[in-house]
Design a protein around this motif. Structure first.
Motif, PDB file in Angstrom:
ATOM      1  N   ARG A 150       0.816  -1.222   0.000  1.00 54.79           N
ATOM      2  CA  ARG A 150       0.000   0.000   0.000  1.00 54.79           C
ATOM      3  C   ARG A 150       0.846   1.267   0.000  1.00 54.79           C
ATOM      4  O   ARG A 150       0.492   2.254  -0.640  1.00 54.79           O
ATOM      5  CB  ARG A 150      -0.923  -0.012   1.224  1.00 54.79           C
ATOM      6  CG  ARG A 150      -1.974  -1.110   1.172  1.00 54.79           C
ATOM      7  CD  ARG A 150      -2.810  -1.122   2.431  1.00 54.79           C
ATOM      8  NE  ARG A 150      -3.845  -2.150   2.343  1.00 54.79           N
ATOM      9  CZ  ARG A 150      -5.054  -1.950   1.836  1.00 54.79           C
ATOM     10  NH1 ARG A 150      -5.373  -0.738   1.415  1.00 54.79           N
ATOM     11  NH2 ARG A 150      -5.933  -2.921   1.773  1.00 54.79           N
ATOM     12  N   TRP A 151       1.956   1.262   0.723  1.00 50.43           N
ATOM     13  CA  TRP A 151       2.782   2.471   0.828  1.00 50.43           C
ATOM     14  C   TRP A 151       3.404   2.848  -0.516  1.00 50.43           C
ATOM     15  O   TRP A 151       3.809   3.992  -0.715  1.00 50.43           O
ATOM     16  CB  TRP A 151       3.867   2.261   1.874  1.00 50.43           C
ATOM     17  CG  TRP A 151       4.759   1.081   1.603  1.00 50.43           C
ATOM     18  CD1 TRP A 151       4.467  -0.230   1.824  1.00 50.43           C
ATOM     19  CD2 TRP A 151       6.074   1.117   1.051  1.00 50.43           C
ATOM     20  NE1 TRP A 151       5.522  -1.023   1.450  1.00 50.43           N
ATOM     21  CE2 TRP A 151       6.520  -0.231   0.973  1.00 50.43           C
ATOM     22  CE3 TRP A 151       6.919   2.133   0.633  1.00 50.43           C
ATOM     23  CZ2 TRP A 151       7.775  -0.580   0.485  1.00 50.43           C
ATOM     24  CZ3 TRP A 151       8.172   1.783   0.138  1.00 50.43           C
ATOM     25  CH2 TRP A 151       8.587   0.453   0.069  1.00 50.43           C
ATOM     26  N   LEU A 152       3.451   1.896  -1.440  1.00 54.27           N
ATOM     27  CA  LEU A 152       3.945   2.190  -2.779  1.00 54.27           C
ATOM     28  C   LEU A 152       2.815   2.294  -3.803  1.00 54.27           C
ATOM     29  O   LEU A 152       2.831   3.170  -4.680  1.00 54.27           O
ATOM     30  CB  LEU A 152       4.920   1.096  -3.226  1.00 54.27           C
ATOM     31  CG  LEU A 152       6.373   1.196  -2.746  1.00 54.27           C
ATOM     32  CD1 LEU A 152       7.145  -0.037  -3.167  1.00 54.27           C
ATOM     33  CD2 LEU A 152       7.033   2.444  -3.285  1.00 54.27           C
ATOM     34  N   GLU A 153       1.841   1.406  -3.686  1.00 51.35           N
ATOM     35  CA  GLU A 153       0.811   1.327  -4.718  1.00 51.35           C
ATOM     36  C   GLU A 153      -0.199   2.468  -4.625  1.00 51.35           C
ATOM     37  O   GLU A 153      -0.715   2.916  -5.655  1.00 51.35           O
ATOM     38  CB  GLU A 153       0.101  -0.033  -4.641  1.00 51.35           C
ATOM     39  CG  GLU A 153       1.044  -1.182  -5.002  1.00 51.35           C
ATOM     40  CD  GLU A 153       0.381  -2.539  -4.926  1.00 51.35           C
ATOM     41  OE1 GLU A 153      -0.862  -2.595  -4.763  1.00 51.35           O
ATOM     42  OE2 GLU A 153       1.089  -3.562  -5.035  1.00 51.35           O
ATOM     43  N   ARG A 154      -0.485   2.967  -3.434  1.00 48.13           N
ATOM     44  CA  ARG A 154      -1.406   4.098  -3.326  1.00 48.13           C
ATOM     45  C   ARG A 154      -0.853   5.357  -4.007  1.00 48.13           C
ATOM     46  O   ARG A 154      -1.571   6.001  -4.778  1.00 48.13           O
ATOM     47  CB  ARG A 154      -1.721   4.373  -1.851  1.00 48.13           C
ATOM     48  CG  ARG A 154      -2.846   3.491  -1.314  1.00 48.13           C
ATOM     49  CD  ARG A 154      -3.193   3.835   0.109  1.00 48.13           C
ATOM     50  NE  ARG A 154      -4.344   3.080   0.573  1.00 48.13           N
ATOM     51  CZ  ARG A 154      -4.773   3.051   1.827  1.00 48.13           C
ATOM     52  NH1 ARG A 154      -4.124   3.764   2.749  1.00 48.13           N
ATOM     53  NH2 ARG A 154      -5.821   2.343   2.168  1.00 48.13           N
ATOM     54  N   PRO A 155       0.410   5.742  -3.752  1.00 50.48           N
ATOM     55  CA  PRO A 155       0.956   6.898  -4.488  1.00 50.48           C
ATOM     56  C   PRO A 155       0.984   6.671  -5.997  1.00 50.48           C
ATOM     57  O   PRO A 155       0.736   7.604  -6.775  1.00 50.48           O
ATOM     58  CB  PRO A 155       2.376   7.043  -3.918  1.00 50.48           C
ATOM     59  CG  PRO A 155       2.316   6.403  -2.578  1.00 50.48           C
ATOM     60  CD  PRO A 155       1.349   5.283  -2.710  1.00 50.48           C
ATOM     61  N   LEU A 156       1.266   5.450  -6.428  1.00 49.36           N
ATOM     62  CA  LEU A 156       1.290   5.167  -7.863  1.00 49.36           C
ATOM     63  C   LEU A 156      -0.099   5.312  -8.470  1.00 49.36           C
ATOM     64  O   LEU A 156      -0.250   5.834  -9.583  1.00 49.36           O
ATOM     65  CB  LEU A 156       1.838   3.765  -8.114  1.00 49.36           C
ATOM     66  CG  LEU A 156       3.341   3.578  -7.868  1.00 49.36           C
ATOM     67  CD1 LEU A 156       3.733   2.116  -8.019  1.00 49.36           C
ATOM     68  CD2 LEU A 156       4.153   4.439  -8.825  1.00 49.36           C
ATOM     69  N   HIS A 157      -1.110   4.859  -7.753  1.00 46.36           N
ATOM     70  CA  HIS A 157      -2.478   5.017  -8.243  1.00 46.36           C
ATOM     71  C   HIS A 157      -2.862   6.489  -8.330  1.00 46.36           C
ATOM     72  O   HIS A 157      -3.567   6.908  -9.252  1.00 46.36           O
ATOM     73  CB  HIS A 157      -3.458   4.269  -7.333  1.00 46.36           C
ATOM     74  CG  HIS A 157      -3.322   2.786  -7.422  1.00 46.36           C
ATOM     75  ND1 HIS A 157      -3.945   1.937  -6.535  1.00 46.36           N
ATOM     76  CD2 HIS A 157      -2.648   2.000  -8.291  1.00 46.36           C
ATOM     77  CE1 HIS A 157      -3.641   0.692  -6.859  1.00 46.36           C
ATOM     78  NE2 HIS A 157      -2.854   0.707  -7.911  1.00 46.36           N
ATOM     79  N   PHE A 158      -2.402   7.282  -7.363  1.00 45.60           N
ATOM     80  CA  PHE A 158      -2.686   8.715  -7.386  1.00 45.60           C
ATOM     81  C   PHE A 158      -2.005   9.373  -8.593  1.00 45.60           C
ATOM     82  O   PHE A 158      -2.616  10.174  -9.307  1.00 45.60           O
ATOM     83  CB  PHE A 158      -2.207   9.358  -6.078  1.00 45.60           C
ATOM     84  CG  PHE A 158      -2.430  10.840  -6.016  1.00 45.60           C
ATOM     85  CD1 PHE A 158      -3.694  11.351  -5.726  1.00 45.60           C
ATOM     86  CD2 PHE A 158      -1.390  11.732  -6.253  1.00 45.60           C
ATOM     87  CE1 PHE A 158      -3.916  12.715  -5.668  1.00 45.60           C
ATOM     88  CE2 PHE A 158      -1.597  13.095  -6.201  1.00 45.60           C
ATOM     89  CZ  PHE A 158      -2.872  13.595  -5.916  1.00 45.60           C
ATOM     90  N   ILE A 159      -0.733   9.014  -8.811  1.00 43.27           N
ATOM     91  CA  ILE A 159      -0.010   9.564  -9.965  1.00 43.27           C
ATOM     92  C   ILE A 159      -0.668   9.116 -11.272  1.00 43.27           C
ATOM     93  O   ILE A 159      -0.687   9.848 -12.264  1.00 43.27           O
ATOM     94  CB  ILE A 159       1.464   9.115  -9.922  1.00 43.27           C
ATOM     95  CG1 ILE A 159       2.154   9.686  -8.691  1.00 43.27           C
ATOM     96  CG2 ILE A 159       2.206   9.536 -11.188  1.00 43.27           C
ATOM     97  CD1 ILE A 159       3.547   9.144  -8.459  1.00 43.27           C
TER      98      ILE A 159
END
Length: 375
Positions: A150-159
């Motif tokens: 989550r700590w990586l995939e959430r920012p990627l989804h936002f980007i």
């Protein structure tokens, strides 16, 4: 179930090892087996991705992937493709390329088959790296309900909300690795762009012929029972395979290109172990490619990806790591053991995380929510 799925792979493994013994010696058998294990470890994440696509195809096209597809994988990518690369880069005829391969010259001797193939690595790595990178970016930038890291995939989804951000990131990385590739700058940039074009061509045609999931049509339901029934129908339909015709053919092509991209590092790395093309074909092609196909079938028949929900994520993180490694190898040598272990680590971690998730769901089942009634 095990013998039904892996029976042919085991038989072909025995035949390949017997052929290696007749062709060479017990050392040839050992090298063949090592190459087979290398290919399986490098392509385990490939099997996961293949399974997710294969389960959407009709039984006919699934058989095509397991028959015609294996011929392409074994003889096309593991035998003919390296010969073609050497022939083109060294300006040789196909016959001369085959003769050069059978001479079995060492990889560090200029003019040998292994040396010429290694010299062609920058353009091979750029093409395969960019193709795999796009698969990774499209998955990570897509908004989804289930997250693993989550700590990586959430920012990627936002980007990922930014338009064309996947293309921007891919081109930025291609430019970075291109300008640092020394004398290979032009060929690296051209090959990388070719990888991007190939990806967009295959996926774009897939969208044109409705290769995407046709089940998400925004239906509303009168009751919870109706919603559950529809969910069961969709799951069954996905497992049985429901894409046919031109759409399935394009998925078939997509699978073959993915397999090709995954095989690049294995083919190049094999020459660090042996320069004998026959042994490489037996190990990488027959043993490795067959077991990858069997793993794909096993995942589809067992519904593994639906049961272990993080495997998709682990496979795509492994794809992203492999894409970056391919780009790094344009200028820097990376040991094949590192490449293989990264994929295995991601898949194993995702598998363990899925087991933990399933146990938590079993211990603490979510309360059922009333279905949204249509008006």
């Amino acid at each position: 179930m095990f013998l039904k799925t892996f029976g042919w792979s085991l038989v072909i493994t025995v035949l390949a090892l017997a052929t290696a013994l007749i062709y060479g010696s017990w050392s040839a058998v050992a090298i063949t087996l090592i190459l087979g294990v290398l290919e399986i470890s490098l392509s385990f994440d490939n099997a996961v991705v293949n399974a997710r696509i294969l389960e959407r195809m009709s039984p006919f096209w699934q058989k095509m992937f397991l028959t015609v597809g294996i011929v392409i994988a074994v003889f096309g990518m593991r035998v003919l493709f390296p010969l073609l690369i050497v022939a083109v880069t060294a300006h040789l005829s196909p016959v001369e390329s085959i003769q050069l391969a059978l001479e079995k010259g060492p990889i560090d001797e200029p003019g040998t088959y292994a040396y010429l193939l290694h010299e062609a690595h920058p353009q091979i790595a750029a093409f395969g790296g960019m193709f795999l990178l796009m698969i990774f970016l499209d998955f990570m930038f897509e908004d989804r309900d289930i997250l693993w890291l989550r700590w990586l995939e959430r920012p990627l989804h936002f980007i990922g909300r930014l338009p064309m951000v996947n293309v921007v990131v891919a081109l930025a990385l291609l430019a970075l690795f291109g300008v640092t590739s020394g004398d290979h700058q032009a060929i690296v940039l051209v090959s990388g762009i070719a990888g991007l074009v190939t990806y967009f061509l295959v996926t774009g045609l897939g969208g044109l012929f409705d290769v995407g999931d046709p089940d998400d049509d925004g239906n509303s339901f009168e009751s919870a029972d109706e919603m559950d029934a529809e969910a069961g129908r969709i799951v069954t339909k996905r497992r049985l395979g429901h894409v046919a015709g031109r759409a399935a053919f394009l998925l078939f092509l997509y699978l073959e290109v993915i397999d090709a991209s995954f095989s690049f590092d294995g083919v190049i790395g094999a020459f660090a172990i042996t320069a004998d093309p026959i042994i490489i074909a037996l190990g990488l092609g027959l043993i490795g490619a067959m077991f990858v196909r069997s793993l794909t079938v096993f995942f589809v028949r067992q519904g593994t990806l639906d049961e272990f929900e993080y495997l998709d994520h682990g496979a795509h993180w492994a794809i992203g790591a492999l894409a970056v490694i391919l780009l790094v190898t344009i200028t820097t040598e990376v040991n094949e053991v590192v490449t293989g272990l990264i994929g295995v680590v991601f898949i194993l971690a995702a598998f363990i995380s899925s087991i933990v998730r399933n146990r938590r769901k079993a211990d603490h089942p979510a309360p059922s929510e009333p279905a949204t009634l249509s008006r």
